[in-house]
Write a protein that holds these residues in place. Structure first.
Motif, PDB file in Angstrom:
ATOM      1  N   ARG A 139       0.814  -1.055   0.124  1.00 23.98           N
ATOM      2  CA  ARG A 139      -0.201   0.013   0.074  1.00 23.98           C
ATOM      3  C   ARG A 139       0.782   1.179  -0.068  1.00 23.98           C
ATOM      4  N   ALA A 140       0.243   2.456  -0.472  1.00 21.59           N
ATOM      5  CA  ALA A 140       1.197   3.610  -0.592  1.00 21.59           C
ATOM      6  C   ALA A 140       0.297   4.739  -0.325  1.00 21.59           C
ATOM      7  N   VAL A 141       0.969   5.716   0.266  1.00 15.41           N
ATOM      8  CA  VAL A 141       0.462   7.247   0.597  1.00 15.41           C
ATOM      9  C   VAL A 141       1.522   7.922  -0.335  1.00 15.41           C
ATOM     10  N   GLN A 142       0.907   8.956  -1.531  1.00 11.21           N
ATOM     11  CA  GLN A 142       1.642   9.493  -1.833  1.00 11.21           C
ATOM     12  C   GLN A 142       1.149  10.854  -1.860  1.00 11.21           C
ATOM     13  N   GLN A 143       2.157  12.039  -1.519  1.00 13.52           N
ATOM     14  CA  GLN A 143       1.845  13.358  -1.413  1.00 13.52           C
ATOM     15  C   GLN A 143       2.684  14.184  -2.668  1.00 13.52           C
ATOM     16  N   GLU A 144       2.327  15.125  -3.181  1.00  7.01           N
ATOM     17  CA  GLU A 144       2.779  15.868  -4.440  1.00  7.01           C
ATOM     18  C   GLU A 144       2.160  17.304  -4.360  1.00  7.01           C
ATOM     19  N   ALA A 145       3.270  18.178  -4.754  1.00  4.91           N
ATOM     20  CA  ALA A 145       3.061  19.439  -4.841  1.00  4.91           C
ATOM     21  C   ALA A 145       3.713  20.007  -6.122  1.00  4.91           C
ATOM     22  N   ASN A 184       5.217   7.092   0.685  1.00  8.59           N
ATOM     23  CA  ASN A 184       5.365   6.099   1.534  1.00  8.59           C
ATOM     24  C   ASN A 184       4.735   4.648   1.451  1.00  8.59           C
ATOM     25  N   TYR A 185       5.519   3.679   1.612  1.00  8.90           N
ATOM     26  CA  TYR A 185       4.948   2.193   1.365  1.00  8.90           C
ATOM     27  C   TYR A 185       4.648   1.563   2.827  1.00  8.90           C
ATOM     28  N   SER A 186       3.746   0.681   2.584  1.00 10.46           N
ATOM     29  CA  SER A 186       3.375  -0.209   3.837  1.00 10.46           C
ATOM     30  C   SER A 186       2.768  -1.561   3.378  1.00 10.46           C
ATOM     31  N   ASN A 187       3.136  -2.444   4.340  1.00 10.48           N
ATOM     32  CA  ASN A 187       2.928  -3.966   3.889  1.00 10.48           C
ATOM     33  C   ASN A 187       3.492  -4.645   3.071  1.00 10.48           C
ATOM     34  N   ARG A 238       9.483  -5.536  -0.527  1.00  9.38           N
ATOM     35  CA  ARG A 238      10.447  -4.636   0.209  1.00  9.38           C
ATOM     36  C   ARG A 238      10.861  -3.437  -0.605  1.00  9.38           C
ATOM     37  N   LEU A 239       9.979  -2.762  -0.622  1.00  7.43           N
ATOM     38  CA  LEU A 239      10.130  -1.100  -1.282  1.00  7.43           C
ATOM     39  C   LEU A 239      10.474  -0.306  -0.471  1.00  7.43           C
ATOM     40  N   GLU A 240      11.296   0.729  -1.011  1.00  8.32           N
ATOM     41  CA  GLU A 240      12.021   1.577  -0.199  1.00  8.32           C
ATOM     42  C   GLU A 240      11.138   2.845  -0.607  1.00  8.32           C
ATOM     43  N   ASP A 241      10.767   3.609   0.678  1.00  5.40           N
ATOM     44  CA  ASP A 241      10.012   4.839   0.342  1.00  5.40           C
ATOM     45  C   ASP A 241      10.771   5.794  -0.586  1.00  5.40           C
ATOM     46  N   GLY A 242       9.887   6.588  -1.585  1.00  3.31           N
ATOM     47  CA  GLY A 242      10.454   7.253  -2.696  1.00  3.31           C
ATOM     48  C   GLY A 242      10.410   8.802  -2.411  1.00  3.31           C
ATOM     49  N   ASP A 294      11.915   3.928  -4.427  1.00  4.16           N
ATOM     50  CA  ASP A 294      11.148   3.439  -5.347  1.00  4.16           C
ATOM     51  C   ASP A 294       9.817   3.846  -5.695  1.00  4.16           C
ATOM     52  N   PHE A 295       9.663   3.840  -6.990  1.00  6.23           N
ATOM     53  CA  PHE A 295       8.570   4.301  -7.807  1.00  6.23           C
ATOM     54  C   PHE A 295       7.812   3.433  -8.550  1.00  6.23           C
ATOM     55  N   GLN A 296       6.495   2.813  -8.194  1.00  4.36           N
ATOM     56  CA  GLN A 296       5.888   1.799  -8.814  1.00  4.36           C
ATOM     57  C   GLN A 296       5.105   2.445  -9.929  1.00  4.36           C
ATOM     58  N   ASP A 297       4.519   1.735 -10.853  1.00  2.46           N
ATOM     59  CA  ASP A 297       3.864   2.233 -12.085  1.00  2.46           C
ATOM     60  C   ASP A 297       2.534   3.102 -11.735  1.00  2.46           C
TER      61      ASP A 297
END
Length: 710
Positions: free
Chosen positions: A416-422, A451-454, A459-463, A506-509
């Motif tokens: 899962r992921a939470v993305q913030q962008e400006a 920010n990734y979770s689960n 094994r993703l690194e926050d981007g 890491d940045f997924q699709d």
């Protein structure tokens, strides 16, 4: 006080006054007034005489009040009892339409009661008529004996209901009949102990037309819609159904109208299969259930004088267990859902804005109905946006805007992921060549954090990504009126130049990073209009170039719409892949919409290498040809349609049929063949369904569909 004159009678306060506007040509007439000197009725005839307490009118006798007027050969008015007796070819009219016909009519003015023998009543809106041996009229209710009802010709009706007695409430516009027999011509075909139905257009609770059918797989089908309308602002249709070889279920459709006259539509449903049916067809689900909700409205919370002067909500939610939920409904629920192939999409959007600020809250949920589980499908729940509208910054022609978004990508299984962008663009604009060309240059500052979770398996690194890039745009809009047509042309060139960037993690699709490559977009649109300013032809084209990629040229988009006249139209939309040197997606359609003939021919293609765009519904593979026609002849309509998968060489669906109708009767036959998916324990599998649908309508009383197939 009673006075008899050559032309009429006058009776004190409850006055019968003579109307003689022109003595040389006037017909004798009597008019009754109430205590407020308001006219109650008028009585006219060619000749009038007074005998004791009765006024007798002979020759074209006419009685008129505010609601109707009645004509007869002769009429007698009893001034003491207030009773009027009309005899000989009695016809009553409402407005300009014949309302009822009889040979003898008794009307008691004070009791609002009448006796009619024989009796004939006709509704001018529906054309329905009621013929009876006799009728009594008391307090706006007709009671009839030995009644015949139809909307066909009176002399030789195709269908008719023959009942022992009936009751018609004028105020409620509701007709009830006892022991009715439905006859085709004079031959009885159906019997009911009791029927009641509305003859008006006012919403009323009651039973709607049933659906009756038979299928080799499901057995005998009976669905009975029940319409419930307790209030003017909402109603519902509850439809229980039984399939003798499969199970039972119920669907409930609800409609609510708000104070802005917008309609909230919702549907709930459930159908339960029997154990034997589930095992026979190896179905994944024994219980088929679902929920749908559609609602759209502006100015939900705001007022025009508030800082936030406008807001709006858009809701299109559909959650179902599987595709069978739609098929079992016997309704058009599937057409009301955002269903692309097997992908069902639900949306919930809300926005609020002022002159300077915009705030949005969005949600999007995907369900792949071909899967036994959507636990691994990423959902966007929710997405929040704040946008600062473009404002001037220090200098003329210098502007800025600001945009912030937060997206929550969630699912039960998988990361899962939470993305913030400006994003902060600063824009300088300038017009040149006498305002024929507009130029703009904009440095854009962009940053995003994810920010990734689960992430136990991935094994993703926050981007984190920061960039600054430039957008340069030139556009021109021109219009010219020629002798025979008008023309508008818009040209635009957009160039995106990367500046600096800093990327970690890491940045997924699911994440798109803007400004990370050089890009050139060329686009143009033009429109041609006739002298009446009606659109004749439109053309749009767009070509992106990715200057730093191995595949430097993106898909070419080209769309043409041509309207030859009000009947003929042509559409061509093509996405061409330079990388594959082939068409990635194409839509072609020719339509003819004439008054008595309609036809269409279409082609749709999408290849596996086509660019995916979820927002525009571009995904999946398709290879279809579609065709259809409708032709109206005098007394009969024929129609046919087909959908053919030319890659797999099979007809996905086809149907042919006809319908014939006159004012009172309609009959149609349709043969349908379709292949549709059903969810088994092995996943989605195709099922071939063929059936014949008979449609019979005894307008406006009875209508039913009979489905026979496998």
């Amino acid at each position: 006080m009673l006075k008899l004159s050559k032309f009429g009678i006058s009776l004190g306060v409850a006055t019968l006054a003579l109307l003689t506007p022109n003595l040389s040509f006037a017909r004798p007439s009597v008019q009754q007034f109430n205590s407020h000197q308001e006219a109650v009725f008028e009585f006219l005839a060619d000749d009038m005489e007074y005998s004791e307490s009765k006024v007798i009118g002979k020759g074209h006798a006419t009685v008129i009040n505010l609601d109707y007027f009645v004509t007869a050969n002769e009429a007698t008015y009893d001034t003491q009892s207030g009773e009027i007796v009309l005899s000989g070819n009695v016809n009553a009219y409402k407005g300009n339409a014949l309302y009822l016909r009889a040979q003898n009519v008794k009307i008691k003015m004070q009791q609002d009661y009448s006796f009619l023998e024989p009796f004939y009543l006709q509704d001018s809106m529906s054309g329905l008529w009621v013929d009876a041996k006799s009728a009594q009229y008391d307090k706006n209710v007709y009671q009839t004996e030995e009644t015949t009802i139809s909307t066909c010709s009176v002399n030789n009706p195709i269908w008719q209901l023959k009942a022992s007695r009936s009751q018609y409430d004028v105020n409620e516009e509701w007709l009830s009949v006892w022991n009715p027999r439905l006859c085709i011509y004079d031959m009885p075909v159906l019997y009911f102990p009791y029927l009641s139905f509305s003859l008006g257009y006012k919403r009323k609770s009651g039973l709607l037309y049933p659906v009756i059918g038979n299928s080799n797989d499901d057995g005998i089908l009976y669905a009975q819609p029940i319409f419930i309308a307790p209030e003017d602002w909402w109603d519902m249709t509850l439809t229980p159904q039984v399939r003798s070889k499969r199970g039972v279920g119920v669907y409930d459709e609800i409609r609510i109208i708000d104070d802005k006259d917008e309609i909230l539509w919702a549907n709930f449903g459930y159908f339960g299969d029997s154990n034997s049916y589930q095992k026979t067809y190896d179905l994944e689900n024994r219980d088929h259930f679902g929920f749908q909700l559609k609602y759209e409205r502006k100015d939900l919370l705001t007022e025009s004088q508030d800082y936030f002067y406008e807001d709006g909500i858009y809701t299109d939610i559909a959650q179902v267990s599987d595709i069978d939920y739609f098929r079992l409904s016997n309704d058009e629920l599937e057409d009301k859902a955002d269903l692309q192939g097997s992908l069902l999409t639900s949306r919930l959007n809300y926005f609020i804005k002022s002159e300077a600020d915009y705030i949005g809250l969005y949600g999007r949920y995907y369900s792949d109905l071909d899967k036994t589980s959507n636990a691994e499908t990423l959902q966007t729940l929710p997405q929040v946006q704040y946008h600062r509208q473009m404002e001037s910054l220090f200098l003329d022609n210098l502007y800025y805007s600001f945009d912030y978004q937060a997206k929550n990508f969630t699912r039960p299984i998988g990361y899962r992921a939470v993305q913030q962008e400006a994003q902060l663009p600063i824009i300088y604009t300038q017009s040149i060549l006498d305002d024929f060309v507009n130029l703009s240059a904009s440095p854009v500052f962009y940053g995003t954090q994810i920010n990734y979770s689960n992430t136990k398996q991935e094994r993703l690194e926050d981007g984190r990504y920061f960039s600054q890039h430039y957008r340069f745009k030139a556009n021109s809009d021109v219009a010219k009126q020629y002798e025979d047509f008008g023309h508008t042309l818009s040209l635009e060139t957009l160039y995106i130049l990367p500046g600096f960037d800093d990327q970690k993690g890491d940045f997924q699709d699911i994440v798109v990073l803007p400004g990370n490559r050089q890009e050139l977009q060329l686009s143009a649109s033009q429109y041609f209009y006739d002298l009446n300013n009606v659109l004749v032809l439109s053309h749009r084209i767009r070509q992106p170039f990715y200057l730093e990629d191995d595949h430097k040229t993106g898909e070419l988009e080209n769309e043409i719409q041509y309207f030859y006249n009000y009947e003929w139209s042509f559409l061509s939309s093509i996405f061409y892949s330079h990388r594959e040197a082939d068409i990635a997606e194409a839509t072609h359609q020719v339509r003819y919409d004439g008054e008595y003939f309609k036809a269409n021919l279409g082609h749709f293609l999408r290849r596996s290498f086509a660019d995916v765009d979820w927002n525009r519904g571009r995904f999946g593979v398709a290879n279809y040809l579609t065709a259809g026609l409708e032709k109206e002849f005098e007394g009969i309509d024929i129609f046919a349609s087909a959908g053919y998968d030319y890659k797999e060489s099979y007809f996905k669906t086809w149907q042919v049929g006809f319908e014939t109708s006159i004012r009172c009767f309609s009959f149609g036959v349709k043969y349908v063949s379709e292949i549709y998916p059903t969810l088994t324990t092995r996943g989605a599998e195709a099922k071939d369904d063929k059936y014949v649908l008979f449609t019979i309508k005894f307008i406006p009383l009875l209508s039913s569909d009979l489905k026979v197939g496998n």
